[in-house]
Each structure stands twice: as C-alpha cells, then as structure tokens.
Design an enzyme around this catalytic site. Sequence first.
Site, PDB file in Angstrom:
ATOM      1  N   PRO A 128       8.991 -49.267  -7.451  1.00 35.02           N
ATOM      2  CG  PRO A 128      11.218 -48.891  -8.027  1.00 35.02           C
ATOM      3  CD  PRO A 128      10.177 -49.950  -8.014  1.00 35.02           C
TER       4      PRO A 128
ATOM      5  CB  ILE B 125       9.295 -41.470 -10.002  1.00 39.67           C
ATOM      6  CG1 ILE B 125       9.170 -42.024 -11.442  1.00 39.67           C
ATOM      7  CG2 ILE B 125      10.504 -42.035  -9.306  1.00 39.67           C
ATOM      8  CD1 ILE B 125      10.321 -41.615 -12.335  1.00 39.67           C
TER       9      ILE B 125
ATOM     10  CG  ASP C 274       8.251 -50.118 -12.236  1.00 38.12           C
ATOM     11  OD1 ASP C 274       9.229 -49.816 -11.523  1.00 38.12           O
ATOM     12  OD2 ASP C 274       7.903 -51.294 -12.453  1.00 38.12           O
ATOM     13  CG  HIS C 275      12.785 -44.482 -10.818  1.00 39.18           C
ATOM     14  ND1 HIS C 275      13.482 -44.334 -11.995  1.00 39.18           N
ATOM     15  CD2 HIS C 275      13.154 -43.427 -10.030  1.00 39.18           C
ATOM     16  CE1 HIS C 275      14.242 -43.264 -11.931  1.00 39.18           C
ATOM     17  NE2 HIS C 275      14.054 -42.683 -10.753  1.00 39.18           N
ATOM     18  NE  ARG C 276      10.280 -52.545 -10.566  1.00 39.08           N
ATOM     19  CZ  ARG C 276       9.511 -53.619 -10.440  1.00 39.08           C
ATOM     20  NH1 ARG C 276       9.984 -54.700  -9.817  1.00 39.08           N
ATOM     21  NH2 ARG C 276       8.270 -53.624 -10.896  1.00 39.08           N
TER      22      ARG C 276
END
Length: 456
Positions: free
Chosen positions: A256, A258, A428-430
Amino acid sequence: MSEILMPRLSDTMEEGVVSSWQKKPGDAVAVGDVIVDIETDKAVMEYEAYEAGVLEKILVNEGETASIGAPIAVLAPAGTAVTGAAATGSAPNGEVPSAAAAAPAAEPVRKQAPAAEPSPVNAPVNAPVNAPVNAAVDAPADVTAPAAASADRRASRPPSSPLARRLARENGIDLATLSGSGPGGRVVRADVEAAARAAGPAPSDARPEAPAEVRPEAPAVRPEAPLEDPDTELVPLNRFRKVTARRLAESMRTAPHIYLTRTVDAEALLAFRATLNTALAPAKVSVNDLIVKACATALREHPDLNVSFTEEHLLVHKRVNVGVAVAIDDGLLVPVIRDADQKSVSQIATETRELAGRARERRLTAQEMSGGTFTVSNLGMLGVEHFTAVINPPEAAILAVGAIRDEPVVRDGAVVPGKRMTVTLSVDHRACDGATSAAFLGGLVGLLENPLRIVA
C-alpha cells in the site's frame, strides 16, 4: 560426469536464455573458464566453470530458454574423449539439438507438458543424465562434416562481448565478418549496430511473418490483430520489460503506497555543485550524485525508513545501499551504490557513471543490482517537474526527483528569481507510517537546502 545447470544470476531471475556458447563439445574446460553467456532478466552475463573437465554435450541451444536449475550441458571428467556426431550432440544439419530432441520420445514427463508450450523452454529440467549420447554412433561419415564446419566457424569468430554476440544473433550478422573496435580487436556493441545500420532495414515482405513470434495464449492481444489492422505493429515484449512489468504490478498490488511531496529551494544546491566541480576538475559531480548522498545521510539519521517488510518481521538494514534507476533502450535497471552513506560525493559520482555505463551495455553483475535498501529515480534531466514512483521491492521507499525550474520566490518580503525542485517520496505504508516518512523527508529537504551538511 556432471551436469552444468542454469544458474541463478540475479535475485529476480526465474529462467535464463543461452546467449552464446564459448565452449563446444570436446573442448577442455578449466576452473574459471567462461563456458557460456547467459541472458537474464537484467543483463547478459558470463558463466564460469566451477570444476574442470571436458564439455561432452550441449543440451540447450543458443537462443533457447531454461529454468533455473535445469541442465544445459554435460561435463565429463578431464581426459574423456568426445568424438562423433552423437558425442558432440550435433544433428545432421550441424546444429546442436535441443534438450527436448535429445530426450527419449517415450519420456512420460514430457507427455504431461502443457500443449500450449510447444517450445523446449523447460525441457532440460527432466532430461536424464545419461541421455542417448551414443544413439547415433553408426551415423554416416558425412554427418559430421556440417558439425565440423560449424565448429570451424565458431573457432574463427573474433573475440566479442556478450552483448555484441546477442545483438549479432538478433540481427543475423556474422561476427566473423566484423572488425572489432574494442581492446585487442574485440567486437563490441557499436560494431554490431554499425553493421546492422549498413545492412539496412529488413525487406518489407518479411512483415507478415511477425505474428509467428507471438504466443497464441497471450490474453491481451489477438494473434490476428496485425492482419486485421495494417496500421498496427505488434512488438513482442523483451525479457527486461516483462520482468519490470511483473515486479511493478506485484509492488502496487502488495504494498500500500503513500506519497509525500516537498518543494526544495535548490539555489544553494546548484551553487554548491558548481563549487565542487571547480575544486574537483576535471571530475564532475551531478545534482543526482548530491541527492543520492543526501538520501544516504538522511537514511542514516532516520533508520526507520531503511527497512523491508515481511509478513512476520520488519527487517532493519544496518547498511545503506542506494539504488539509482537507469533507463536503457528496452527497460529499466537499478544498479546499487553500496554503503553510500560512507562514501564521498566524488566516489558516488564515479561509481554511478561506471554502473550506468555498464547498465546500458547490459554488463552489470548480479551483485551490482542486488541488496538495495532505497532507490532514487530522477526524471529531472528529461524535463519532468513532478511524478510519483513505484516502490522497488523489497525496499520500503523510493524518491522521485523532478526538474529544477526557475520560479519567482519571496525572500525578505521581496519577489526575486529562484530555483525550485519537487521531490516525492513513495513509502510502503506497512513498513512506515506517515509521521516517520514525513520526518525523513523533512531531514532530506534540510540537507538539500543546506548542502554543506551533506559532506560534513
């Protein structure tokens, strides 16, 4: 007797193409000898022998594909005599037979192969060690004549680079007819391209054969499309484009993204670069070299972004290895500047130029393209002012750099000419949240606007 297997030469490689055999059946092989040139998803690389012996049989022809770990040739113990058409693996037409042709016709595993894949791409995986080496011992004497002629042509071929050999094969150019301009008369890419230009374009009557190059199972394009629309040309995807497409699609699907964007006052950065180039002349430092160094410094100060995400752990990298995206004719490669935080700007500039040059010639090694922890993608030199980049897994972030542009700015209450540059961080928003990413980007902008801190 041992098998030579298709090696894994890059971290993303799943299969390789035999670009050119440097040894022929019957040749002695010493440890360290280059046996074959392998085209991976990133470059053409020379594969060296790990043990000595005699090349007994070639299982995968030049231009054919094999999966990682599949046998591509057979190496016999040193001193083994390899004679006759069968022992050399040569067919009556002088060509080396494919692994599929060498295998027994009743091989049950072969019959289970999908009908949609008629080519012997993965046939070597199940080829038996004792494939019928002596099956044609009683062949007529004249069978070996074409093979001998083929061997003579190969022996008379001038020294050449792996890329030159691949381009020559693709353009139907005989390397023996070329005079090399490289060291020691080595034929290089420029020689082959010049010969291809001199030969001129292919005859127009060859165009209708183009659909034969397209696999019928390709879902996006109907095979009959080129015949229905003569104004449309169907260009097969090369290996670089296929791998890039697959990896970027996986990145967008699994990570995901951002995006955080900042505008940089680049006036001090340009002035600092001019000072460095005056002091380091004749060596030159680019704006991108300063950005790479600034990113490495910021990653050392903000290690929470120098990470990789897995389903079970967050991998925090202790080394700062910055990848630099390099555009090539038919794809994109990302050579890596290792320990960039510990190198001077001039060292980064020299290493980047060398790696970019080898990337365009497809001579990068697997090590030079692996191990990155962060990537810089700069399209500013192409006039692009702002863009967002797709993360290069397993990294957690990539910086997209736009062009430096002239803009009016306000200084001390007055409007004056200024220099501005836009940078966008994809994360990577994780692996990182917005606040962590913003802190890194703020630190990076501070370095770029106060460039003395980059080299402090």
